[in-house]
Design a protein around this motif. Structure first.
Motif, PDB file in Angstrom:
ATOM      1  N   VAL A   1      -4.456  12.538 -12.716  1.00 25.31           N
ATOM      2  CA  VAL A   1      -4.138  13.057 -11.754  1.00 25.31           C
ATOM      3  C   VAL A   1      -5.551  13.975 -10.946  1.00 25.31           C
ATOM      4  O   VAL A   1      -5.470  13.499 -10.032  1.00 25.31           O
ATOM      5  CB  VAL A   1      -3.455  14.685 -12.477  1.00 25.31           C
ATOM      6  N   GLY A   2      -6.118  13.681 -11.826  1.00 22.94           N
ATOM      7  CA  GLY A   2      -7.658  13.736 -11.239  1.00 22.94           C
ATOM      8  C   GLY A   2      -7.673  12.475 -10.155  1.00 22.94           C
ATOM      9  O   GLY A   2      -8.770  12.579  -9.047  1.00 22.94           O
ATOM     10  N   ILE A   3      -7.268  10.972 -10.795  1.00 25.59           N
ATOM     11  CA  ILE A   3      -7.737  10.011  -9.785  1.00 25.59           C
ATOM     12  C   ILE A   3      -7.130  10.313  -8.988  1.00 25.59           C
ATOM     13  O   ILE A   3      -7.136   9.856  -7.539  1.00 25.59           O
ATOM     14  CB  ILE A   3      -7.475   8.611 -10.795  1.00 25.59           C
ATOM     15  N   ALA A   4      -5.486  10.194  -8.596  1.00 24.33           N
ATOM     16  CA  ALA A   4      -4.762  10.552  -8.010  1.00 24.33           C
ATOM     17  C   ALA A   4      -5.313  11.900  -7.219  1.00 24.33           C
ATOM     18  O   ALA A   4      -5.228  11.478  -5.268  1.00 24.33           O
ATOM     19  CB  ALA A   4      -3.653  11.191  -8.174  1.00 24.33           C
ATOM     20  N   GLY A   5      -5.856  12.882  -7.402  1.00 21.95           N
ATOM     21  CA  GLY A   5      -6.421  13.938  -6.199  1.00 21.95           C
ATOM     22  C   GLY A   5      -7.344  13.077  -5.419  1.00 21.95           C
ATOM     23  O   GLY A   5      -7.890  13.489  -4.477  1.00 21.95           O
TER      24      GLY A   5
ATOM     25  N   MET B   1       0.683  -0.945   0.632  1.00 26.46           N
ATOM     26  CA  MET B   1      -0.251   0.070   0.049  1.00 26.46           C
ATOM     27  C   MET B   1       1.140   1.324  -0.315  1.00 26.46           C
ATOM     28  O   MET B   1       0.508   2.201  -0.595  1.00 26.46           O
ATOM     29  CB  MET B   1      -0.858   0.392   1.826  1.00 26.46           C
ATOM     30  N   LYS B   2       2.169   0.884   0.762  1.00 28.02           N
ATOM     31  CA  LYS B   2       2.884   2.487   0.454  1.00 28.02           C
ATOM     32  C   LYS B   2       3.289   2.556  -0.693  1.00 28.02           C
ATOM     33  O   LYS B   2       3.614   4.037  -1.334  1.00 28.02           O
ATOM     34  CB  LYS B   2       4.041   1.714   1.342  1.00 28.02           C
ATOM     35  N   GLY B   3       4.163   1.473  -1.271  1.00 23.30           N
ATOM     36  CA  GLY B   3       4.059   2.165  -3.508  1.00 23.30           C
ATOM     37  C   GLY B   3       3.154   3.198  -3.359  1.00 23.30           C
ATOM     38  O   GLY B   3       3.835   3.947  -4.316  1.00 23.30           O
ATOM     39  N   LEU B   4       2.137   2.090  -3.520  1.00 23.32           N
ATOM     40  CA  LEU B   4       0.754   3.208  -4.006  1.00 23.32           C
ATOM     41  C   LEU B   4       0.763   4.473  -3.602  1.00 23.32           C
ATOM     42  O   LEU B   4       0.658   5.430  -4.176  1.00 23.32           O
ATOM     43  CB  LEU B   4      -0.394   2.151  -3.750  1.00 23.32           C
ATOM     44  N   ASP B   5       0.370   4.788  -2.202  1.00 20.79           N
ATOM     45  CA  ASP B   5       0.552   6.154  -1.833  1.00 20.79           C
ATOM     46  C   ASP B   5       1.613   6.861  -2.186  1.00 20.79           C
ATOM     47  O   ASP B   5       1.365   7.860  -2.803  1.00 20.79           O
ATOM     48  CB  ASP B   5       0.656   6.205  -0.535  1.00 20.79           C
ATOM     49  N   TYR B   6       3.233   6.057  -2.687  1.00 12.92           N
ATOM     50  CA  TYR B   6       4.142   6.748  -3.298  1.00 12.92           C
ATOM     51  C   TYR B   6       3.617   7.496  -4.787  1.00 12.92           C
ATOM     52  O   TYR B   6       3.692   8.836  -4.719  1.00 12.92           O
ATOM     53  CB  TYR B   6       5.523   6.442  -3.065  1.00 12.92           C
ATOM     54  N   THR B   7       3.197   6.540  -5.515  1.00 13.82           N
ATOM     55  CA  THR B   7       2.549   6.121  -6.946  1.00 13.82           C
ATOM     56  C   THR B   7       1.641   7.528  -6.853  1.00 13.82           C
ATOM     57  O   THR B   7       1.855   8.865  -7.686  1.00 13.82           O
ATOM     58  CB  THR B   7       2.710   5.434  -7.285  1.00 13.82           C
ATOM     59  N   ILE B   8       1.374   7.815  -6.511  1.00 12.41           N
ATOM     60  CA  ILE B   8      -0.638   8.542  -6.518  1.00 12.41           C
ATOM     61  C   ILE B   8       0.257   9.820  -6.250  1.00 12.41           C
ATOM     62  O   ILE B   8      -0.287  10.504  -6.555  1.00 12.41           O
ATOM     63  CB  ILE B   8      -1.835   8.011  -5.389  1.00 12.41           C
ATOM     64  N   LEU B   9       0.872   9.971  -4.756  1.00 11.78           N
ATOM     65  CA  LEU B   9       1.252  11.231  -4.435  1.00 11.78           C
ATOM     66  C   LEU B   9       1.896  11.969  -5.208  1.00 11.78           C
ATOM     67  O   LEU B   9       2.462  13.230  -5.523  1.00 11.78           O
ATOM     68  CB  LEU B   9       1.860  11.113  -3.126  1.00 11.78           C
ATOM     69  N   THR B  10       3.013  11.423  -6.256  1.00  5.92           N
ATOM     70  CA  THR B  10       3.942  11.601  -7.266  1.00  5.92           C
ATOM     71  C   THR B  10       3.180  12.230  -8.591  1.00  5.92           C
ATOM     72  O   THR B  10       3.010  13.666  -9.123  1.00  5.92           O
ATOM     73  CB  THR B  10       4.838  10.409  -7.502  1.00  5.92           C
ATOM     74  N   ILE B  11       2.326  11.632  -8.720  1.00  3.45           N
ATOM     75  CA  ILE B  11       1.068  11.922 -10.114  1.00  3.45           C
ATOM     76  C   ILE B  11       0.684  13.562  -9.747  1.00  3.45           C
ATOM     77  O   ILE B  11       0.523  14.337 -10.171  1.00  3.45           O
ATOM     78  CB  ILE B  11       0.210  10.939  -9.737  1.00  3.45           C
TER      79      ILE B  11
END
Length: 69
Positions: A48-52, A1-11
């Motif tokens: 970017v929208g999905i990340a937000g 889950m942490k990897g997904l969080d970092y990826t989404i945060l980067t986007i």
């Protein structure tokens, strides 16, 4: 889950920087790199929208983590 969080945060950060460039310089980095509303640039905007939207869930997780401390 942490990897997904970092990826989404980067986007989301890339999206925020792009909006900053648009607001200050009227320069759309995504459109410059991938073309104005090409299918690739549309995918970037969608991501970017999905990340937000995903980052909205961070409020609940931050609150939960601070309650456990």
């Amino acid at each position: 889950m942490k990897g997904l969080d970092y990826t989404i945060l980067t986007i989301a950060i890339v999206g925020a920087i792009n909006w900053g460039l648009i607001g200050i310089f009227r320069f759309d980095l995504v459109a410059t790199l991938f073309g104005s509303m090409s299918w690739i640039s549309r995918i970037v905007y969608i991501l970017v929208g999905i990340a937000g939207l995903y980052l909205i869930s961070m409020y609940g997780r931050v609150r939960q983590n601070s309650a456990e401390s």
